[in-house]
Design an enzyme around this catalytic site. Structure first.
Site, PDB file in Angstrom:
ATOM      1  N   ALA B  70       0.874  -1.173   0.000  1.00 45.65           N
ATOM      2  CA  ALA B  70       0.000   0.000   0.000  1.00 45.65           C
ATOM      3  C   ALA B  70       0.909   1.219   0.000  1.00 45.65           C
ATOM      4  O   ALA B  70       0.934   2.009   0.925  1.00 45.65           O
ATOM      5  CB  ALA B  70      -0.916  -0.008   1.213  1.00 45.65           C
ATOM      6  N   LEU B  73       1.344   5.257  -4.411  1.00 46.68           N
ATOM      7  CA  LEU B  73       1.854   6.068  -5.532  1.00 46.68           C
ATOM      8  C   LEU B  73       2.841   7.144  -5.095  1.00 46.68           C
ATOM      9  O   LEU B  73       2.750   8.288  -5.532  1.00 46.68           O
ATOM     10  CB  LEU B  73       0.694   6.707  -6.294  1.00 46.68           C
ATOM     11  CG  LEU B  73      -0.203   5.718  -7.023  1.00 46.68           C
ATOM     12  CD1 LEU B  73      -1.477   6.414  -7.489  1.00 46.68           C
ATOM     13  CD2 LEU B  73       0.522   5.087  -8.197  1.00 46.68           C
ATOM     14  N   ASN B 128      -2.627   3.782 -15.657  1.00 48.58           N
ATOM     15  CA  ASN B 128      -3.152   2.957 -14.567  1.00 48.58           C
ATOM     16  C   ASN B 128      -4.472   3.551 -14.079  1.00 48.58           C
ATOM     17  O   ASN B 128      -4.482   4.639 -13.515  1.00 48.58           O
ATOM     18  CB  ASN B 128      -2.085   2.946 -13.461  1.00 48.58           C
ATOM     19  CG  ASN B 128      -2.559   2.335 -12.171  1.00 48.58           C
ATOM     20  OD1 ASN B 128      -3.593   1.673 -12.117  1.00 48.58           O
ATOM     21  ND2 ASN B 128      -1.813   2.566 -11.104  1.00 48.58           N
ATOM     22  N   CYS B 131      -6.704   3.960  -9.601  1.00 47.20           N
ATOM     23  CA  CYS B 131      -6.789   4.922  -8.487  1.00 47.20           C
ATOM     24  C   CYS B 131      -8.214   5.414  -8.310  1.00 47.20           C
ATOM     25  O   CYS B 131      -8.992   5.416  -9.246  1.00 47.20           O
ATOM     26  CB  CYS B 131      -5.939   6.149  -8.716  1.00 47.20           C
ATOM     27  SG  CYS B 131      -4.574   5.912  -9.770  1.00 47.20           S
ATOM     28  N   ILE B 192      -2.670  -7.813 -14.950  1.00 50.20           N
ATOM     29  CA  ILE B 192      -3.548  -7.166 -13.998  1.00 50.20           C
ATOM     30  C   ILE B 192      -2.743  -6.329 -13.008  1.00 50.20           C
ATOM     31  O   ILE B 192      -1.578  -6.636 -12.734  1.00 50.20           O
ATOM     32  CB  ILE B 192      -4.400  -8.195 -13.200  1.00 50.20           C
ATOM     33  CG1 ILE B 192      -3.515  -9.154 -12.403  1.00 50.20           C
ATOM     34  CG2 ILE B 192      -5.330  -8.933 -14.103  1.00 50.20           C
ATOM     35  CD1 ILE B 192      -4.284 -10.147 -11.511  1.00 50.20           C
ATOM     36  N   ASN B 193      -3.392  -5.304 -12.502  1.00 50.66           N
ATOM     37  CA  ASN B 193      -2.849  -4.621 -11.331  1.00 50.66           C
ATOM     38  C   ASN B 193      -3.090  -5.538 -10.119  1.00 50.66           C
ATOM     39  O   ASN B 193      -3.583  -6.651 -10.263  1.00 50.66           O
ATOM     40  CB  ASN B 193      -3.512  -3.255 -11.170  1.00 50.66           C
ATOM     41  CG  ASN B 193      -2.571  -2.253 -10.523  1.00 50.66           C
ATOM     42  OD1 ASN B 193      -1.915  -2.566  -9.540  1.00 50.66           O
ATOM     43  ND2 ASN B 193      -2.501  -1.058 -11.074  1.00 50.66           N
ATOM     44  N   GLY B 266       6.553  -8.186 -11.780  1.00 49.68           N
ATOM     45  CA  GLY B 266       6.441  -7.235 -10.681  1.00 49.68           C
ATOM     46  C   GLY B 266       7.189  -7.648  -9.437  1.00 49.68           C
ATOM     47  O   GLY B 266       8.418  -7.521  -9.345  1.00 49.68           O
TER      48      GLY B 266
HETATM   49  C1  LIG Z   1       5.437  -2.399  -4.377  1.00 48.59           C
HETATM   50  C2  LIG Z   1       4.551  -2.314  -5.587  1.00 48.59           C
HETATM   51  C3  LIG Z   1       4.260  -1.064  -6.144  1.00 48.59           C
HETATM   52  C4  LIG Z   1       3.435  -0.952  -7.263  1.00 48.59           C
HETATM   53  N1  LIG Z   1       3.215   0.277  -7.811  1.00 48.59           N
HETATM   54  C5  LIG Z   1       2.496   0.388  -8.961  1.00 48.59           C
HETATM   55  C6  LIG Z   1       2.337   1.647  -9.622  1.00 48.59           C
HETATM   56  O1  LIG Z   1       2.855   2.678  -9.182  1.00 48.59           O
HETATM   57  N2  LIG Z   1       1.593   1.691 -10.763  1.00 48.59           N
HETATM   58  C7  LIG Z   1       1.022   0.568 -11.299  1.00 48.59           C
HETATM   59  O2  LIG Z   1       0.383   0.654 -12.350  1.00 48.59           O
HETATM   60  N3  LIG Z   1       1.181  -0.641 -10.707  1.00 48.59           N
HETATM   61  C8  LIG Z   1       1.897  -0.752  -9.566  1.00 48.59           C
HETATM   62  N4  LIG Z   1       2.070  -1.998  -8.982  1.00 48.59           N
HETATM   63  C9  LIG Z   1       1.431  -3.181  -9.592  1.00 48.59           C
HETATM   64  C10 LIG Z   1       2.404  -3.962 -10.473  1.00 48.59           C
HETATM   65  O3  LIG Z   1       2.888  -3.159 -11.537  1.00 48.59           O
HETATM   66  C11 LIG Z   1       1.731  -5.223 -11.038  1.00 48.59           C
HETATM   67  O4  LIG Z   1       0.615  -4.840 -11.816  1.00 48.59           O
HETATM   68  C12 LIG Z   1       1.233  -6.171  -9.957  1.00 48.59           C
HETATM   69  O5  LIG Z   1       2.095  -6.150  -8.859  1.00 48.59           O
HETATM   70  C13 LIG Z   1       1.060  -7.612 -10.438  1.00 48.59           C
HETATM   71  O6  LIG Z   1       2.283  -8.180 -10.822  1.00 48.59           O
HETATM   72  P1  LIG Z   1       3.195  -9.123  -9.858  1.00 48.59           P
HETATM   73  O7  LIG Z   1       2.299 -10.182  -9.306  1.00 48.59           O
HETATM   74  O8  LIG Z   1       4.249  -9.635 -10.761  1.00 48.59           O
HETATM   75  O9  LIG Z   1       3.716  -8.238  -8.779  1.00 48.59           O
HETATM   76  C14 LIG Z   1       2.878  -2.118  -7.850  1.00 48.59           C
HETATM   77  C15 LIG Z   1       3.177  -3.375  -7.293  1.00 48.59           C
HETATM   78  C16 LIG Z   1       4.013  -3.499  -6.190  1.00 48.59           C
HETATM   79  C17 LIG Z   1       4.314  -4.859  -5.635  1.00 48.59           C
END
Ligand SMILES: Cc1cc2nc3c(=O)[nH]c(=O)nc-3n(C[C@H](O)[C@H](O)[C@H](O)COP(=O)(O)O)c2cc1C
Ligand SMILES: Cc1cc2nc3c(=O)[nH]c(=O)nc-3n(C[C@H](O)[C@H](O)[C@H](O)COP(=O)(O)OP(=O)(O)OC[C@H]3O[C@@H](n4cnc5c(N)ncnc54)[C@H](O)[C@@H]3O)c2cc1C
Ligand code: FES
Lengths: 240, 303
Positions: B70, B73, B128, B131, B192-193, B266
């Site tokens: 959490a 951003l 993204n 939000c 996915i996010n 990610g």
């Molecule tokens: C610490 C952290 C920060 C993230 N910050 C952003 C962000 O600023 N913008 C965004 O679009 N996604 C953000 N994400 C989401 C990742 O880009 C990704 O969509 C998501 O984590 C799923 O991929 P993963 O399972 O490989 O982590 C963040 C994820 C993590 C773990």
């Protein structure tokens, strides 16, 4: 930062729920106040632990068993290998010490001060340490600090060993500077000490090397990452 | 010799591996560790119109095979990103970068994208929409097809760069959102996010995350992500960038077979700083093992 595979050469209890682990291998550079981040089987995130000592390629860590990760660590036999990110964080500013620095540690905030004390003594400083614990059974490294040549005061909250009370009840007079590491209430109590100094902080970490912004802390000079610009911050930077 | 090259909206990537936004900063922490030019590209930290500190800490919680974040951003704001981060990046990364953008109003998104549109280093805008919409009652833009479409058109009208809309999985029908974005002019979709999640500290009985809930990601979400990439890529005709729990070359291949033209990595970068590099290096052998001559050919094989 260096990613290393290190071998456990010792892992034994030191005090109540506190263990010492020694690791051998190519650990790169590790300065006092820096930490390592350890990958553990079946756990997703690494566990950050301060460098307690680093000499002749042997890395010493002291950790308290508080949950799954540190619990699993305490059961690992010598010979087992660990994936460790070494040399993380900024470390203490040894140049700021003056002639008679005070090192103030609480609980498992004590370990990083050992390596610091050792390096300060090598530089010819008169080092006093104050070690705070809850009770006698939790005390560790009192003798080790004495053996380095430090003046040592120990406090326990229940008075079962040393001075009864908190580290603030045993602060040395005439110190030139201080270095502190310990729980938040201890650091907060020290904030009112009229002496220049620096403190080491903890925060929950996603990566430990500056990539995730998981560990941010607001300071007078803006947002800082505990894992990268920290874990050590100068007293005057801190917002309470 | 296998061919790992893929096309992403007119730009050829040496391989489909893209570190995901928020897990790779603005690149240079990793550039200290390895030559990041081995990557297809990467998506930089979610950037907003003005600087943000983000959420209070703790921001991170551990889960079985994953984590919750959490961060909220945290970023220095688009102007500083352009003035400071991009020039620093230019020294260590010589490929087009994916600019990840967030906002709290349609105007925010348009403002930020318009500035980034002028940056030569930026190859794609990844927008993204997870939000909260501060003018629309706080519901995320990405949970309402109309709001997602509105952001898409607003961004499309201020940029010539390819626009990839990044979708949140926290919806009843992600396909409807993807279609709405496509109709509004999106050049691509990424997903996915993170999934909404939470943990409670048994010692205190309180949520671990200061913000109570956060975004769950990591290997545990891979099947959920794969299913969404599969359904969305079948439903839209624009390219899809797949992500969620990817941590190996095999995962990349599986995502591509589900319909992804490129794949983001990610949380894996956080637990293993060399994860993306290792995946790139492992791809050729994995391709050979499954008799794949060219990665571009397997996109949507499972359809
Ligand atoms: C610490 C952290 C920060 C993230 N910050 C952003 C962000 O600023 N913008 C965004 O679009 N996604 C953000 N994400 C989401 C990742 O880009 C990704 O969509 C998501 O984590 C799923 O991929 P993963 O399972 O490989 O982590 C963040 C994820 C993590 C773990
Ligand atoms: C820079 C730094 C240096 C540290 N040095 C030491 C040390 O030398 N000795 C020592 O005993 N402990 C130290 N800690 C605290 C240690 O990291 C935690 O006690 C440990 O991570 C707990 O893991 P667990 O799985 O046993 O606990 P759990 O509560 O099961 O852990 C769950 C999650 O919370 C995180 N977490 C829990 N407590 C803390 C904490 N206090 N700080 C940061 N993350 C936490 C864990 O890393 C894990 O991701 C340090 C922490 C930091 C940030
Ligand atoms: S723990 Fe990831 S930036 Fe500090």
């Amino acid at each position: 930062m260096k990613q290393s595979t290190l071998t456990i050469i010792e892992n034994a209890p030191l005090a109540k729920n506190v263990f010492r682990m020694r690791l051998a291998g190519e650990a790169g550079e590790n300065r006092p106040g820096q930490f390592v981040n350890i990958a553990l089987p079946r756990l997703f995130l690494r566990r950050p632990i301060s460098v307690c000592d680093y000499e002749n390629g042997v890395l010493t860590l002291i950790y308290k068993t508080v949950g799954r990760g540190t619990g699993a660590m305490s059961l690992m036999p010598a010979g087992e290998k660990l994936d460790v990110l070494c040399g993380l964080g900024n470390g203490y500013d040894l140049g700021a010490a003056g002639q008679s620095p005070a090192l103030i540690g609480g609980g498992v905030g004590v370990p990083p001060l050992y390596y610091l004390a050792k390096e300060l003594i090598k530089k010819g400083k008169d080092v006093s340490v104050v070690l705070g614990f809850n009770s006698a059974e939790e005390v560790f490294y009192e003798e080790e600090f004495r053996a380095l040549g430090c003046g040592v005061a120990v406090t326990t909250a229940d008075g079962s060993h040393g001075v009864r009370g908190f580290v603030t009840n045993a602060l040395p007079k005439n110190a030139s500077y201080y270095y502190a590491c310990g729980p938040m209430p201890m650091l907060k109590a020290l904030a009112s000490w009229e002496l220049p100094g620096e403190m080491s902080f903890e925060e929950r970490m996603g990566c430990g090397f500056g990539a995730c912004m998981g560990c941010s802390m607001m300071t007078k000079n803006g947002a800082k990452r505990v894992c990268r610009e920290g874990p050590v911050f100068k007293r005057e930077e801190l917002l309470w | 010799m296998v061919n790992t090259k893929v096309d992403l909206l007119g730009i050829t990537l040496d391989n489909p591996v893209i570190p995901a936004s928020g897990t790779f900063g603005y690149g240079y922490e990793f550039a200290e560790l390895y030559d990041i030019n081995c990557l297809g590209t990467f998506s930089f930290k979610g950037t907003t119109r003005t600087a943000r500190f983000g959420n209070p800490t703790p921001r991170i919680a551990e889960c079985t095979s994953g984590m919750i974040n959490a961060v909220g951003l945290q970023n220095p704001g688009v102007e500083t990103v352009i003035k400071e981060e991009l020039p620093k990046l230019k020294k260590v990364f010589h490929k087009p970068v994916m600019a990840n953008v967030s906002g709290f109003s349609v105007e925010d998104y348009a403002y930020t994208c318009e500035l980034l549109d002028k940056e030569e280093q930026v190859g794609w805008l990844e927008v993204n929409v997870s939000c909260p919409n501060v003018h629309g009652g706080g519901m995320s833009f990405g949970t309402d097809p109309k709001a997602a479409a509105e952001v898409t058109s607003a961004v499309k009208s201020v940029t010539k760069k390819p626009v990839i809309m990044k979708l949140s999985p926290n919806v009843t029908d992600i396909v409807a959102i993807a279609r709405a974005c496509e109709e509004a002019g999106a050049d691509g979709i990424s997903l996915i996010n993170t999934l909404l999640g939470m943990r409670i500290d048994l010692r205190t009985g309180r949520p671990v995350i200061a913000n109570t809930v956060g975004g769950f990601s990591g290997p545990a979400i891979f099947p959920v992500a794969l299913q969404m990439v599969y359904r969305v890529s079948k439903a839209v005709s624009v390219p899809v960038v797949g992500m969620g729990g990817v941590s190996s070359a095999e995962d990349v291949i599986e995502m591509m077979m589900a319909g992804a033209s490129a794949v983001e990595v990610g949380a894996a970068n956080l637990t293993d700083p060399f994860a993306s590099k290792r995946i790139v290096e492992a791809l050729p052998a994995a391709m050979e093992k499954y008799g794949i001559a060219s990665l571009a050919e397997i996109v949507g094989r499972a359809h």
